[in-house]
Design a protein around this motif. Structure first.
Motif, PDB file in Angstrom:
ATOM      1  N   SER A 865      14.939   2.473  -4.706  1.00 17.78           N
ATOM      2  CA  SER A 865      16.051   2.034  -5.958  1.00 17.78           C
ATOM      3  C   SER A 865      15.600   0.659  -6.603  1.00 17.78           C
ATOM      4  CB  SER A 865      17.514   2.064  -5.441  1.00 17.78           C
ATOM      5  OG  SER A 865      17.428   0.988  -4.426  1.00 17.78           O
ATOM      6  N   THR A 866      14.454   0.088  -6.043  1.00 17.22           N
ATOM      7  CA  THR A 866      14.168  -1.276  -6.668  1.00 17.22           C
ATOM      8  C   THR A 866      13.725  -1.256  -7.879  1.00 17.22           C
ATOM      9  OG1 THR A 866      13.612  -2.178  -4.174  1.00 17.22           O
ATOM     10  CG2 THR A 866      12.828  -3.409  -6.263  1.00 17.22           C
ATOM     11  N   LEU A 867      14.263  -1.907  -9.067  1.00 17.32           N
ATOM     12  CA  LEU A 867      13.854  -1.495 -10.343  1.00 17.32           C
ATOM     13  C   LEU A 867      12.772  -2.705 -10.706  1.00 17.32           C
ATOM     14  CD1 LEU A 867      17.524  -1.650 -11.832  1.00 17.32           C
ATOM     15  CD2 LEU A 867      16.108   0.168 -11.299  1.00 17.32           C
ATOM     16  N   CYS A 882       9.317 -17.698   1.587  1.00 16.29           N
ATOM     17  CA  CYS A 882       9.779 -16.201   1.657  1.00 16.29           C
ATOM     18  C   CYS A 882       8.822 -15.685   2.540  1.00 16.29           C
ATOM     19  CB  CYS A 882       9.820 -15.661   0.102  1.00 16.29           C
ATOM     20  SG  CYS A 882      10.269 -13.939   0.512  1.00 16.29           S
ATOM     21  N   ARG A 883       8.873 -15.531   3.877  1.00 12.57           N
ATOM     22  CA  ARG A 883       7.867 -15.032   4.898  1.00 12.57           C
ATOM     23  C   ARG A 883       8.050 -13.521   5.434  1.00 12.57           C
ATOM     24  NH1 ARG A 883       4.457 -18.651   6.264  1.00 12.57           N
ATOM     25  NH2 ARG A 883       4.975 -20.970   5.324  1.00 12.57           N
ATOM     26  N   ILE A 884       9.272 -12.955   4.787  1.00 17.77           N
ATOM     27  CA  ILE A 884       9.470 -11.788   5.319  1.00 17.77           C
ATOM     28  C   ILE A 884       9.598 -10.606   4.046  1.00 17.77           C
ATOM     29  CG2 ILE A 884      11.347 -10.217   6.686  1.00 17.77           C
ATOM     30  CD1 ILE A 884      12.238 -12.972   7.863  1.00 17.77           C
ATOM     31  N   PHE A 885       8.904  -9.327   4.377  1.00 14.01           N
ATOM     32  CA  PHE A 885       8.886  -8.474   3.109  1.00 14.01           C
ATOM     33  C   PHE A 885       9.593  -7.022   3.727  1.00 14.01           C
ATOM     34  CE2 PHE A 885       6.599  -6.940  -0.924  1.00 14.01           C
ATOM     35  CZ  PHE A 885       7.758  -6.737  -1.497  1.00 14.01           C
ATOM     36  N   LEU A 886      10.675  -6.780   3.453  1.00  9.40           N
ATOM     37  CA  LEU A 886      11.079  -5.482   3.953  1.00  9.40           C
ATOM     38  C   LEU A 886      10.747  -4.332   2.927  1.00  9.40           C
ATOM     39  CD1 LEU A 886      14.779  -6.725   4.606  1.00  9.40           C
ATOM     40  CD2 LEU A 886      13.037  -6.625   6.147  1.00  9.40           C
ATOM     41  N   ILE A 887       9.957  -3.204   3.577  1.00  6.78           N
ATOM     42  CA  ILE A 887       9.476  -2.276   2.514  1.00  6.78           C
ATOM     43  C   ILE A 887       9.711  -0.661   3.067  1.00  6.78           C
ATOM     44  CG2 ILE A 887       7.314  -1.404   1.382  1.00  6.78           C
ATOM     45  CD1 ILE A 887       6.282  -4.029   2.041  1.00  6.78           C
ATOM     46  N   SER A 888      10.189  -0.097   2.390  1.00  9.60           N
ATOM     47  CA  SER A 888      10.337   1.518   2.916  1.00  9.60           C
ATOM     48  C   SER A 888       9.090   2.370   2.694  1.00  9.60           C
ATOM     49  CB  SER A 888      11.486   2.150   2.051  1.00  9.60           C
ATOM     50  OG  SER A 888      10.946   2.482   0.760  1.00  9.60           O
ATOM     51  N   LEU A 889       8.693   3.147   3.642  1.00 12.98           N
ATOM     52  CA  LEU A 889       7.528   3.696   3.592  1.00 12.98           C
ATOM     53  C   LEU A 889       7.118   4.489   2.163  1.00 12.98           C
ATOM     54  CD1 LEU A 889       6.735   5.372   7.347  1.00 12.98           C
ATOM     55  CD2 LEU A 889       5.262   3.614   6.067  1.00 12.98           C
ATOM     56  N   LYS A 890       8.114   5.359   1.850  1.00 15.65           N
ATOM     57  CA  LYS A 890       7.929   6.199   0.685  1.00 15.65           C
ATOM     58  C   LYS A 890       7.935   4.888  -0.655  1.00 15.65           C
ATOM     59  CE  LYS A 890      10.161   9.906   1.845  1.00 15.65           C
ATOM     60  NZ  LYS A 890      11.218  11.117   1.534  1.00 15.65           N
ATOM     61  N   ALA A 891       8.301   3.803  -0.608  1.00 13.59           N
ATOM     62  CA  ALA A 891       8.451   3.256  -1.875  1.00 13.59           C
ATOM     63  C   ALA A 891       7.135   2.111  -1.804  1.00 13.59           C
ATOM     64  CB  ALA A 891       9.598   1.996  -1.965  1.00 13.59           C
ATOM     65  N   GLY A 892       6.646   1.934  -0.645  1.00 12.38           N
ATOM     66  CA  GLY A 892       5.447   0.704  -0.565  1.00 12.38           C
ATOM     67  C   GLY A 892       4.430   1.036   0.102  1.00 12.38           C
ATOM     68  N   GLY A 893       4.439   2.325   0.460  1.00 14.17           N
ATOM     69  CA  GLY A 893       3.314   2.784   1.529  1.00 14.17           C
ATOM     70  C   GLY A 893       1.706   2.753   0.766  1.00 14.17           C
ATOM     71  N   VAL A 894       1.743   2.555  -0.628  1.00 14.54           N
ATOM     72  CA  VAL A 894       0.512   2.729  -1.245  1.00 14.54           C
ATOM     73  C   VAL A 894       0.961   1.726  -2.569  1.00 14.54           C
ATOM     74  CG1 VAL A 894       0.041   4.961  -0.474  1.00 14.54           C
ATOM     75  CG2 VAL A 894       1.219   4.755  -2.609  1.00 14.54           C
ATOM     76  N   GLY A 895      -0.300   1.394  -3.075  1.00 14.66           N
ATOM     77  CA  GLY A 895      -0.371   0.719  -4.212  1.00 14.66           C
ATOM     78  C   GLY A 895      -0.092  -0.718  -4.278  1.00 14.66           C
ATOM     79  N   LEU A 896       0.199  -1.337  -3.306  1.00 13.89           N
ATOM     80  CA  LEU A 896       0.422  -2.656  -3.392  1.00 13.89           C
ATOM     81  C   LEU A 896      -0.567  -3.619  -2.426  1.00 13.89           C
ATOM     82  CD1 LEU A 896       4.222  -2.503  -1.964  1.00 13.89           C
ATOM     83  CD2 LEU A 896       3.294  -3.161  -4.148  1.00 13.89           C
ATOM     84  N   ASN A 897      -0.811  -4.787  -3.075  1.00 14.58           N
ATOM     85  CA  ASN A 897      -1.883  -5.638  -2.334  1.00 14.58           C
ATOM     86  C   ASN A 897      -1.137  -6.770  -1.717  1.00 14.58           C
ATOM     87  OD1 ASN A 897      -3.918  -7.502  -1.376  1.00 14.58           O
ATOM     88  ND2 ASN A 897      -5.065  -7.024  -3.500  1.00 14.58           N
ATOM     89  N   LEU A 898      -0.993  -6.759  -0.488  1.00 12.30           N
ATOM     90  CA  LEU A 898      -0.230  -8.104   0.270  1.00 12.30           C
ATOM     91  C   LEU A 898      -0.897  -8.767   1.165  1.00 12.30           C
ATOM     92  CD1 LEU A 898       3.179  -5.821   0.632  1.00 12.30           C
ATOM     93  CD2 LEU A 898       2.570  -7.415  -1.259  1.00 12.30           C
ATOM     94  N   VAL A 899      -2.089  -9.292   0.708  1.00 11.26           N
ATOM     95  CA  VAL A 899      -2.827  -9.767   1.530  1.00 11.26           C
ATOM     96  C   VAL A 899      -2.250 -11.280   2.014  1.00 11.26           C
ATOM     97  CG1 VAL A 899      -4.851  -8.971   1.054  1.00 11.26           C
ATOM     98  CG2 VAL A 899      -4.277 -11.126  -0.054  1.00 11.26           C
ATOM     99  N   GLU A 900      -1.062 -11.558   1.568  1.00 11.36           N
ATOM    100  CA  GLU A 900      -0.525 -12.927   2.149  1.00 11.36           C
ATOM    101  C   GLU A 900      -0.054 -12.684   3.529  1.00 11.36           C
ATOM    102  OE1 GLU A 900      -1.120 -13.070  -2.038  1.00 11.36           O
ATOM    103  OE2 GLU A 900       0.060 -11.439  -0.803  1.00 11.36           O
ATOM    104  N   ALA A 901       0.187 -11.644   3.917  1.00 13.33           N
ATOM    105  CA  ALA A 901       0.718 -11.489   5.298  1.00 13.33           C
ATOM    106  C   ALA A 901      -0.475 -11.012   6.208  1.00 13.33           C
ATOM    107  CB  ALA A 901       1.667  -9.884   5.334  1.00 13.33           C
TER     108      ALA A 901
END
Length: 981
Positions: A865-867, A882-901
């Protein structure tokens, strides 16, 4: 033809003066005055001045009327200045200034030969007959003294060649008073060390008579001074020239402000003279059988200069010509006195070499000023070092422990047996202060525990005990020496840094030290510790087989009673948060199955003071902080081989019951494991270090006052270095960055989480109901017809395994998995890493979000539901806080580049491992420069663990999980029953 001359003439108000003039010398009898020579003429090259003429003109221009007005007048103009000039003021202030300048100018003229004339104020011209003769040398005098019964007669004469003449009835013109300069018959007489007042009596009379009653005073003052400075003819008393030896004297006394200071004097014959005295000659008066005797001798200026230079080389500086202080002196009077005494003692040999006599004056106490020698030696005695330290101060030998309390309290004065005060050198306080806090005094010896070896002088220690230095060398160098082979039977290949850690723990063990293994989370503290324990027990196996069975066992391995602890060593106790017990048990079973484990947990655990009868049959006892705290009266009766605390920050509060409980446990060795040895303050470190090496950092109050306070206030870098020196051998910390080259790109670890008691009851109740309903339906119509029902059942149990709130909003208890998630999270945030937290359930993330808000931790969140997805990503990637990123598998499982973590939490793995891999690849992808650690949280004894076990057991099922999102496809009835068993 024009010529530069100097003219002596009289000026109203200021008397005789000397003026530089240009004169015309065309006439044979007289000279015509042209104009006064000025500084401007020198600048404009008005006349071809020689260097000495320039100097003479500049000097005399300082006393012309205009410059005297500028220097001495408060009037508006020159006319008013001279009209209102007070005669006494002129005599006391202006005339001495003029005399000084004229004397210097005449000295230049006498050497240079510039013509000098006297000009009568009545005439406008200079007559050649008035030219004045000046000798380049100063004129000399002769004082003649005649002492008899009538008194002391004396005269003063001027020496002219080989003859002497007096001043009586002569026409004398006084040019300067101090020093005296006279003009007599066109001859200028210049004197160096005498003023005109000495001559004035003899312009009227031939001699001066001193009455007998005043003779002694006169001899002690005027005559003695005269003999020192002038040629004297004596009748009726003796003047003897003698070469006298000089002895320098350094006096410790008080100045006019009552502050201690050194005063330098030089002793000639029986009299002392202050350094800096101007006279080249000294005169001592002796009265022998009513006859006066004057001893006249020259000062040894060369020797005096050598003494002054020697004192400066020893670190003294001039306060005045005779007073000295050390360069690094403190402004506090008491500290000043101590520093002066210390300076004497430190430089006593040099002072003696230079034959300098030491005196004290004006102090109530007597201070020891002499050579100080400190001899320190060590000897090795089992668990201690004997420190043999003796102070030699003159005739006294003082055991160092006698001044121990003085060192600790900062008290510098120690009273010797002869009541003299010995000032303890300040350097000893810096050198021995920390050591004195840790020594134990027995008789005349000081004993130091071997864990404090780093406080000792390394060279001296090496002389006494080279073997000891070899043994501990690797502790100091953090294991950079020879690596020890890992124990036989370990089911793992240790990385290089892990082998270093294993070797370091072995070295601690051999030297009977405790330690803190403080590697970053994920670097394998558990496997390093298991390696140590396997080595310990493997090397201590008894040859004769011990077949006695334990009285009772409550561990996971009931089916195998072969191989229980047959070594000579008692069991090892490992204490940890409840959530880690299963992980430890599994890790030991996986890497060292030879080690038999006893789980001292749960409500049915045995509680008896004879618990050792059970524990001794096991190698490792696993328990939680809460159980140990509650059962300390039982556990404290058994002496363990090792006590090991995992996540040891749990004992960071020294006043807590858990700290007191674990501290009262008995063991031969102690070790703690933590990724965050300091969470809030340095006291955290003290608590853990005091547990493993009691007394290493002193008492808690001592640590707070001497280390924690100054270091945390950024007040003392030296304390920080000293603390590092103390703890370095006993703490080993490697960060991910330090060992990055040894780590694989991705390190995955499964963490088994024990459910809480409330959660376990809730799960068992739900499982029982679901199992009966599902198995009944499958028996009737088969698994394919009931796939949806089975999936719903599996999903519900997965949610309960995560947190019962996901299926029941009224649930008030906690979740074991959540507890372990936040334990890991706290460590990661403390170490300033970034973490991605993936969950299949949005409500799961919302629960975590609520706790993050309560802890005031910054986070970002991405769900279906994140707009504004880009805003959520930017907040995490660009905001350092900001050191914590909460992600649902369906919303963030693909298409993101988060190499900071560099950390990834998978809270509830999805059926398809490919989905997990996609999630992990958000952090582990092109552009990632850090090693990525992945933690998969599995609730123990739950549906999650059953699926994981089936995956390991049956590869076909694993293939099913990889190739489909429907894990029930092609699964048999028996396999389904096993899942819900």
């Amino acid at each position: 033809m024009e010529q530069l001359v100097a003219v002596i003439t009289e000026k109203r108000n200021i008397g005789l003066t000397l003026i530089p003039f240009y004169v015309d010398v065309e006439d044979d009898n007289y000279l015509t005055l042209v104009e006064q020579a000025t500084d401007d003429h020198i600048a404009n090259k008005r006349y071809p001045f020689s260097p000495s003429e320039k100097e003479m003109v500049k000097l005399l221009n300082t006393i012309n009327e205009q410059n005297l007005f500028k220097r001495f007048s408060k009037q508006k103009n020159l006319k008013l200045f001279f009209e209102k000039l007070d005669e006494k003021y002129a005599e006391d202030h202006i005339r001495p200034y003029i005399d000084k300048k004229i004397s210097k100018a005449l000295e230049i003229i006498a050497l240079d030969g510039t013509p000098v004339y006297y000009k009568n104020p009545k005439y406008s011209r200079l007559y050649k007959a008035d030219r004045i003769k000046i000798s380049p040398l100063y004129d000399e005098t002769l004082f003649s003294f005649n002492l008899d019964h009538t008194g002391l007669k004396y005269t003063l004469k001027i020496k002219k060649g080989d003859t002497y003449f007096g001043l009586t009835n002569r026409e004398i013109l006084e040019v300067t008073s101090v020093p005296a300069t006279f003009l007599i018959n066109n001859q200028l007489y210049r004197f160096e060390n005498i003023d005109s007042k000495k001559f004035k009596p003899f312009t009227r009379v031939n001699h001066v008579l001193v009455r007998p009653q005043s003779v002694e005073t006169y001899m002690n003052t005027f005559v003695q001074t005269t003999i020192r400075n002038h040629e004297v003819e004596a009748i009726g008393f003796d003047i003897m020239e003698k070469k006298v030896a000089m002895r320098p004297i350094l006096v410790l006394e008080k100045d006019l402000s009552h502050n201690p200071i050194f005063t330098l004097k030089f002793k000639y014959d029986q009299k002392e003279y202050l350094a800096g005295t101007k006279s080249e000659v000294f005169v001592d008066l002796h009265k022998n059988k009513r006859r006066y005797q004057f001893l006249r001798f020259k000062r040894n200026k060369k020797k005096e200069s050598e003494i002054i230079e020697a004192l400066k080389n020893m670190g003294l500086r001039n306060i005045s010509e005779s007073q000295y202080l050390p360069i690094d002196i403190s402004p506090e009077p008491e500290a000043m006195l101590n520093r002066l005494i210390e300076w004497i003692n430190h430089h006593f040999s040099e002072l003696t070499y230079n034959d300098i006599i030491l005196h004290q004056n004006g102090f109530e106490e007597s201070y020891y000023t002499g050579k100080v020698k400190l001899e320190v030696g060590y000897s090795d005695d089992n668990d201690w070092f004997d420190i043999n330290a003796i102070i030699t101060a003159g005739e006294f030998k003082i055991p160092f422990h006698k001044i121990r309390q003085h060192i600790l309290k900062g008290k510098r004065e120690y009273i010797l047996p002869n009541k003299e005060i010995f000032v303890i050198p300040e350097e000893w306080f810096a050198r021995f202060s920390d050591l004195m806090h840790f020594v134990e005094v027995k008789g005349d010896k000081m004993l130091l525990g071997k864990m404090h070896f780093n406080l000792l002088d390394k060279d001296k220690l090496n002389e006494v005990s080279p073997d000891w230095q070899n043994k501990i060398g690797q502790l100091i160098n953090e294991g950079n020496g020879r690596m020890l082979d890992t124990p036989e039977g370990l089911n793992a290949q240790l990385r290089h840094y892990q082998q270093e850690g294993y070797t370091w723990m072995q070295l601690l063990n051999k030297n009977r030290f405790g330690g803190i293994l403080a590697d970053d989370m994920g670097l394998g503290k558990t496997i390093q510790t298991i390696s140590l324990l396997l080595q310990q027990y493997s090397n201590s196996e008894e040859k004769e087989e011990n077949t006695e069975k334990p009285e009772e066992q409550l561990n996971l391995f009931d089916s195998n009673i072969v191989g229980f602890n047959q070594s000579k060593l008692p069991a090892t106790l490992i204490v940890m948060p409840t959530s880690l017990v299963h992980n430890w048990a599994n890790e030991i079973k996986k890497f060292a199955p030879q080690l038999k484990v006893y789980l001292y947990t749960g409500t049915n655990r045995v509680k008896t003071k004879e618990i050792g009868k059970i524990l001794r049959h096991y190698h490792v006892v696993l328990s939680s902080y809460g159980v140990v705290r509650n059962d300390i009266e039982f556990l404290s009766n058994y002496k363990f081989h090792y006590i090991i605390l995992d996540e040891s920050q749990n004992i960071k509060n020294p006043g807590s019951k858990i700290y007191q409980a674990v501290s009262s446990l008995q063991s031969d060795y102690r070790l703690v494991l933590t990724g965050t040895p300091i969470e809030n303050a340095l006291v955290d470190l003290w608590a853990q270090m005091n547990f493993v090496n009691k007394g290493l950092l002193g008492s808690l109050n001592f640590f707070k006052n001497n280390f924690a306070g100054p270091i945390e206030k950024k007040q003392n870098e030296e304390k920080e270095k000293k603390l590092q020196q103390l703890i370095t051998p006993f703490i080993l910390r490697r960060t991910k960055e330090m060992v990055a080259t040894e780590l694989p790109p991705v390190t995955e670890q499964v963490l088994l989480c024990d459910m809480t008691e409330d959660q376990q009851k809730f799960y068992d109740r739900e499982k029982s109901g679901i199992r009966n309903e599902l198995l009944k339906a499958v028996e009737q119509t088969g698994i394919n017809k009931n796939a949806i029902l089975a999936l719903k059942a599996l999903t519900k149990l997965r949610q309960v395994a995560n947190h019962p709130v996901l299926v029941d909003d009224t649930y008030k208890g906690n979740s074991g998995k959540y507890q372990q998630i936040f334990e890991k999270l706290d460590s990661i945030i403390t170490e300033k890493h970034k973490v991605l937290i993936f969950s299949s359930f949005v409500k799961d993330l919302e629960l975590i979000e609520k706790d993050l808000q309560a802890k005031k931790l910054k986070y970002s969140k991405l769900i279906g539901s994140t707009l504004d997805r880009s805003k959520a990503v930017d907040e995490f990637t660009k905001n350092e806080d900001c050191r914590i990123f909460l992600i649902s598998l369906k919303a963030g499982g693909v298409g993101l580049n988060l190499v900071e973590a560099d950390y990834v939490f998978v809270l509830n793995p999805w059926w398809n491992p490919a989905a997990e891999a996609q999630a992990i690849n958000r952090a582990h992808r092109i552009g990632q420069t850090k090693n990525v650690f992945v933690y998969k949280f599995i609730s123990a004894d739950s549906i999650e663990e059953k699926i994981m076990r089936l995956q390991e057991k049956k590869m076909e099922l694993a293939d099913t999980f990889i190739t489909t999102n429907n894990p029930l496809k092609d699964i048999s009835d028996s396999e389904l029953k096993e899942l819900f068993a």
